[in-house]
Design a protein around this motif. Sequence first.
Motif, PDB file in Angstrom:
ATOM      1  N   ASN A  22       1.047  -1.192   0.100  1.00  0.00           N
ATOM      2  CA  ASN A  22       0.013   0.161   0.058  1.00  0.00           C
ATOM      3  C   ASN A  22       0.784   1.181   0.052  1.00  0.00           C
ATOM      4  O   ASN A  22       1.528   1.515   0.844  1.00  0.00           O
ATOM      5  CB  ASN A  22      -0.908   0.034   1.266  1.00  0.00           C
ATOM      6  CG  ASN A  22      -1.983   1.099   1.121  1.00  0.00           C
ATOM      7  OD1 ASN A  22      -1.848   2.085   0.411  1.00  0.00           O
ATOM      8  ND2 ASN A  22      -2.899   0.863   2.122  1.00  0.00           N
ATOM      9  N   ASP A  57       0.108   4.273   0.231  1.00  0.00           N
ATOM     10  CA  ASP A  57      -0.171   5.262   1.342  1.00  0.00           C
ATOM     11  C   ASP A  57       0.533   4.907   2.623  1.00  0.00           C
ATOM     12  O   ASP A  57       1.035   6.072   3.456  1.00  0.00           O
ATOM     13  CB  ASP A  57      -1.696   5.201   1.680  1.00  0.00           C
ATOM     14  CG  ASP A  57      -2.505   5.784   0.288  1.00  0.00           C
ATOM     15  OD1 ASP A  57      -1.926   6.479  -0.403  1.00  0.00           O
ATOM     16  OD2 ASP A  57      -3.435   5.026   0.280  1.00  0.00           O
ATOM     17  N   ILE A  58       0.764   3.721   2.998  1.00  0.00           N
ATOM     18  CA  ILE A  58       1.708   3.392   4.120  1.00  0.00           C
ATOM     19  C   ILE A  58       2.995   4.190   4.084  1.00  0.00           C
ATOM     20  O   ILE A  58       3.599   4.439   5.091  1.00  0.00           O
ATOM     21  CB  ILE A  58       1.579   1.839   4.500  1.00  0.00           C
ATOM     22  CG1 ILE A  58       0.062   1.657   4.798  1.00  0.00           C
ATOM     23  CG2 ILE A  58       2.378   1.603   5.546  1.00  0.00           C
ATOM     24  CD1 ILE A  58       0.001  -0.077   5.038  1.00  0.00           C
ATOM     25  N   ASN A  76       3.926   6.613   2.163  1.00  0.00           N
ATOM     26  CA  ASN A  76       3.957   8.089   2.378  1.00  0.00           C
ATOM     27  C   ASN A  76       3.591   8.591   3.671  1.00  0.00           C
ATOM     28  O   ASN A  76       4.255   9.400   4.253  1.00  0.00           O
ATOM     29  CB  ASN A  76       2.851   8.427   1.524  1.00  0.00           C
ATOM     30  CG  ASN A  76       3.266   8.528  -0.098  1.00  0.00           C
ATOM     31  OD1 ASN A  76       4.490   8.518  -0.456  1.00  0.00           O
ATOM     32  ND2 ASN A  76       2.181   8.227  -0.935  1.00  0.00           N
ATOM     33  N   GLN A  77       2.565   7.840   4.354  1.00  0.00           N
ATOM     34  CA  GLN A  77       2.520   8.164   5.675  1.00  0.00           C
ATOM     35  C   GLN A  77       3.938   8.115   6.743  1.00  0.00           C
ATOM     36  O   GLN A  77       4.017   9.008   7.479  1.00  0.00           O
ATOM     37  CB  GLN A  77       1.279   7.170   6.355  1.00  0.00           C
ATOM     38  CG  GLN A  77      -0.048   7.655   5.790  1.00  0.00           C
ATOM     39  CD  GLN A  77      -1.168   6.624   6.183  1.00  0.00           C
ATOM     40  OE1 GLN A  77      -0.766   5.700   7.013  1.00  0.00           O
ATOM     41  NE2 GLN A  77      -2.218   6.957   5.840  1.00  0.00           N
ATOM     42  N   THR A  78       4.479   6.870   6.408  1.00  0.00           N
ATOM     43  CA  THR A  78       5.567   6.822   7.130  1.00  0.00           C
ATOM     44  C   THR A  78       6.696   7.931   6.983  1.00  0.00           C
ATOM     45  O   THR A  78       7.557   8.329   7.624  1.00  0.00           O
ATOM     46  CB  THR A  78       6.265   5.257   6.948  1.00  0.00           C
ATOM     47  OG1 THR A  78       5.347   4.473   7.150  1.00  0.00           O
ATOM     48  CG2 THR A  78       7.368   5.122   7.749  1.00  0.00           C
ATOM     49  N   THR A  98       6.106  10.989   5.872  1.00  0.00           N
ATOM     50  CA  THR A  98       5.625  12.135   6.484  1.00  0.00           C
ATOM     51  C   THR A  98       5.831  12.174   7.871  1.00  0.00           C
ATOM     52  O   THR A  98       6.268  13.188   8.333  1.00  0.00           O
ATOM     53  CB  THR A  98       3.998  12.443   6.038  1.00  0.00           C
ATOM     54  OG1 THR A  98       4.017  12.174   4.769  1.00  0.00           O
ATOM     55  CG2 THR A  98       3.570  13.429   6.595  1.00  0.00           C
ATOM     56  N   SER A  99       5.640  10.884   8.423  1.00  0.00           N
ATOM     57  CA  SER A  99       5.817  10.788  10.088  1.00  0.00           C
ATOM     58  C   SER A  99       7.447  11.095  10.098  1.00  0.00           C
ATOM     59  O   SER A  99       7.617  11.941  11.250  1.00  0.00           O
ATOM     60  CB  SER A  99       5.412   9.487  10.556  1.00  0.00           C
ATOM     61  OG  SER A  99       4.141   9.441  10.461  1.00  0.00           O
ATOM     62  N   HIS A 112       9.505  13.001   8.615  1.00  0.00           N
ATOM     63  CA  HIS A 112       9.714  14.172   8.152  1.00  0.00           C
ATOM     64  C   HIS A 112       9.218  15.146   9.254  1.00  0.00           C
ATOM     65  O   HIS A 112       9.912  16.178   9.853  1.00  0.00           O
ATOM     66  CB  HIS A 112       9.150  14.734   6.956  1.00  0.00           C
ATOM     67  CG  HIS A 112       9.345  15.911   6.433  1.00  0.00           C
ATOM     68  ND1 HIS A 112       8.441  17.052   7.155  1.00  0.00           N
ATOM     69  CD2 HIS A 112      10.341  16.579   6.010  1.00  0.00           C
ATOM     70  CE1 HIS A 112       8.950  18.062   6.319  1.00  0.00           C
ATOM     71  NE2 HIS A 112      10.291  18.014   5.795  1.00  0.00           N
ATOM     72  N   ASP A 113       7.990  14.828   9.706  1.00  0.00           N
ATOM     73  CA  ASP A 113       7.426  15.778  10.967  1.00  0.00           C
ATOM     74  C   ASP A 113       8.364  15.387  12.251  1.00  0.00           C
ATOM     75  O   ASP A 113       8.566  16.539  12.809  1.00  0.00           O
ATOM     76  CB  ASP A 113       6.024  15.249  10.991  1.00  0.00           C
ATOM     77  CG  ASP A 113       5.043  15.684  10.027  1.00  0.00           C
ATOM     78  OD1 ASP A 113       5.334  16.683   9.105  1.00  0.00           O
ATOM     79  OD2 ASP A 113       3.957  15.196   9.925  1.00  0.00           O
TER      80      ASP A 113
END
Length: 130
Positions: A100, A102-103, A105-107, A109-110, A112-113
């Motif tokens: 997936n 999205d997983i 990309n979410q990781t 992003t996390s 990076h944040d």
Amino acid sequence: MDRDLKRTKKSGGENRSTVFRMRLTDKEKEQIQALAKQYGFRNVSKYLRSLITNNKPSSSIDRQTLLLLNAELGKEGSNLNQIARAINTRMKTGEKINFNPDILNQTLTSIHDLTSQLLELLKNVRIRKN
């Protein structure tokens, strides 16, 4: 004391020429000195000034630990980028991959944040001299 008055102007261009005195118990004085040291201030004056200018001292954070954590986050981000590259390479060759995006990309992003928040903490933390 005269030497202090001739230093460069501070806080809005005003010379600090006014002396404030107060009576404390020995215990109170020790507590204030300990707090100033805990928050990384070189002297009590700077610590007290930070309290009255709403420049609240940050909690005592070990800068070295934050730097190590930042390095570890960098390694995690690097590993994740390698995984993403491998997936992209396989997709280009037509190999079917079951994941997936999205997983991923979410990781990213996390990471990076978290890195951004950590760098912000590092900017505001005072270096403790042990």
